[in-house]
Design an enzyme around this catalytic site. Structure first.
Site, PDB file in Angstrom:
ATOM      1  N   PRO A  83       0.811  -1.292  -0.182  1.00 36.65           N
ATOM      2  CA  PRO A  83       0.019   0.023   0.071  1.00 36.65           C
ATOM      3  C   PRO A  83       0.771   1.308  -0.043  1.00 36.65           C
ATOM      4  O   PRO A  83       1.905   1.087   0.736  1.00 36.65           O
ATOM      5  CB  PRO A  83      -0.652  -0.006   1.380  1.00 36.65           C
ATOM      6  CG  PRO A  83      -0.843  -1.691   1.557  1.00 36.65           C
ATOM      7  CD  PRO A  83       0.401  -2.166   1.119  1.00 36.65           C
ATOM      8  N   ASN A  84       0.363   2.147  -0.976  1.00 36.73           N
ATOM      9  CA  ASN A  84       0.902   3.634  -0.703  1.00 36.73           C
ATOM     10  C   ASN A  84       2.163   3.641  -1.484  1.00 36.73           C
ATOM     11  O   ASN A  84       2.807   4.732  -2.017  1.00 36.73           O
ATOM     12  CB  ASN A  84       0.972   4.345   0.332  1.00 36.73           C
ATOM     13  CG  ASN A  84      -0.236   4.317   1.130  1.00 36.73           C
ATOM     14  OD1 ASN A  84      -1.236   4.830   0.773  1.00 36.73           O
ATOM     15  ND2 ASN A  84      -0.396   3.516   2.334  1.00 36.73           N
ATOM     16  N   ARG A 105       5.181  11.009  -2.635  1.00 36.77           N
ATOM     17  CA  ARG A 105       4.974  10.715  -1.086  1.00 36.77           C
ATOM     18  C   ARG A 105       6.381  10.989  -0.122  1.00 36.77           C
ATOM     19  O   ARG A 105       7.126  10.477  -0.379  1.00 36.77           O
ATOM     20  CB  ARG A 105       4.395   9.189  -0.765  1.00 36.77           C
ATOM     21  CG  ARG A 105       4.231   8.798   0.517  1.00 36.77           C
ATOM     22  CD  ARG A 105       3.931   7.247   0.582  1.00 36.77           C
ATOM     23  NE  ARG A 105       3.829   6.844   1.797  1.00 36.77           N
ATOM     24  CZ  ARG A 105       3.951   5.615   2.258  1.00 36.77           C
ATOM     25  NH1 ARG A 105       4.353   4.856   1.325  1.00 36.77           N
ATOM     26  NH2 ARG A 105       3.863   5.301   3.519  1.00 36.77           N
ATOM     27  N   ALA A 137       2.997  -0.680   5.252  1.00 34.86           N
ATOM     28  CA  ALA A 137       2.475  -0.503   6.633  1.00 34.86           C
ATOM     29  C   ALA A 137       2.051  -2.045   6.869  1.00 34.86           C
ATOM     30  O   ALA A 137       1.856  -2.439   8.193  1.00 34.86           O
ATOM     31  CB  ALA A 137       1.565   0.454   7.014  1.00 34.86           C
ATOM     32  N   GLU A 175      12.104  -9.537   3.111  1.00 37.37           N
ATOM     33  CA  GLU A 175      11.137  -8.152   3.361  1.00 37.37           C
ATOM     34  C   GLU A 175      12.213  -6.971   3.217  1.00 37.37           C
ATOM     35  O   GLU A 175      13.206  -6.926   3.832  1.00 37.37           O
ATOM     36  CB  GLU A 175      10.737  -8.258   4.907  1.00 37.37           C
ATOM     37  CG  GLU A 175      10.101  -7.062   5.081  1.00 37.37           C
ATOM     38  CD  GLU A 175       9.554  -7.031   6.543  1.00 37.37           C
ATOM     39  OE1 GLU A 175       9.927  -8.224   7.320  1.00 37.37           O
ATOM     40  OE2 GLU A 175       9.018  -5.752   7.249  1.00 37.37           O
TER      41      GLU A 175
HETATM   42  C1  DQA Z   1       7.926   1.443   4.224  1.00 41.70           C
HETATM   43  C2  DQA Z   1       8.049   1.614   5.614  1.00 41.70           C
HETATM   44  C3  DQA Z   1       6.612   1.425   6.121  1.00 41.70           C
HETATM   45  O1  DQA Z   1       6.607   1.570   7.469  1.00 41.70           O
HETATM   46  C4  DQA Z   1       5.623   2.362   5.463  1.00 41.70           C
HETATM   47  O2  DQA Z   1       4.278   2.100   5.899  1.00 41.70           O
HETATM   48  C5  DQA Z   1       5.646   2.302   4.130  1.00 41.70           C
HETATM   49  C6  DQA Z   1       6.817   2.318   3.402  1.00 41.70           C
HETATM   50  C7  DQA Z   1       9.537   1.619   3.377  1.00 41.70           C
HETATM   51  O3  DQA Z   1       9.591   1.413   2.590  1.00 41.70           O
HETATM   52  O4  DQA Z   1      10.222   2.293   3.997  1.00 41.70           O
HETATM   53  O5  DQA Z   1       4.716   2.487   3.455  1.00 41.70           O
HETATM   54  O6  DQA Z   1       7.812  -0.052   3.872  1.00 41.70           O
END
Ligand code: DQA
Length: 153
Positions: free
Chosen positions: A7-8, A15, A74, A95
């Protein structure tokens, strides 16, 4: 290998560029692609803002790909469904995070995925993904070497 962005991450570039850099997801994928190609590795990419869509894609890919590099966004911090999916598909997974999740808000220090992943690589920007590919590759080569060592029937 399958590279998943959670997500995002589709908003990369706009962002919080101070945290996540100014590269777009497309640019990031192109860099990962070049890195993988140089190592003779085929990669496919998937981004979704939906937990269930990510789970479906992992299920679908489970017999087609050799490993997974995942930036869960997240979801890393709370998704037991994603944790179970990674365990259930039985693929080696790394990860990755762009930012240094260990030095941000306390909730980001927790990864419920860590127990089912080979490693967590964070804080290196796009290099987290590139190192993730390499980590997965050395794992897969190690497994291959072990397989070819074992006596054949
Ligand atoms: C993230 C870190 C996460 O905590 C955050 O919610 C993200 C991006 C990163 O790539 O640093 O969406 O995964």
């Amino acid at each position: 290998m399958l590279v998943v962005h959670g997500p995002n991450l589709n908003l990369l570039g706009e962002r919080s560029p101070d945290v996540y850099g100014s590269q777009t997801l497309e640019e990031l994928n192109a860099q990962i692609q070049r890195h993988a190609e140089a190592r003779g590795v085929a990669v496919e990419f998937f981004q979704s803002n939906h937990e269930g869509a990510i789970l479906d894609r992992l299920h679908e890919a489970r017999r087609r790909v050799d490993g997974l590099v995942i930036n869960p966004g997240a979801l890393a911090h709370y998704s037991y469904a994603l944790r179970d999916a990674i365990e259930a598909i039985g693929l080696p997974a790394v990860e990755v995070h762009l930012s240094n999740v260990q030095e941000r808000e306390p909730f980001r220090r927790v990864s419920v995925l860590a127990p089912v992943c080979l490693a967590q690589i964070h804080g290196k920007g796009v290099q987290s993904y590139l190192d993730g590919i390499d980590r997965l590759l050395s794992h897969l080569r190690g497994v291959q070497a072990l397989d070819s060592d074992s006596p054949t029937a």
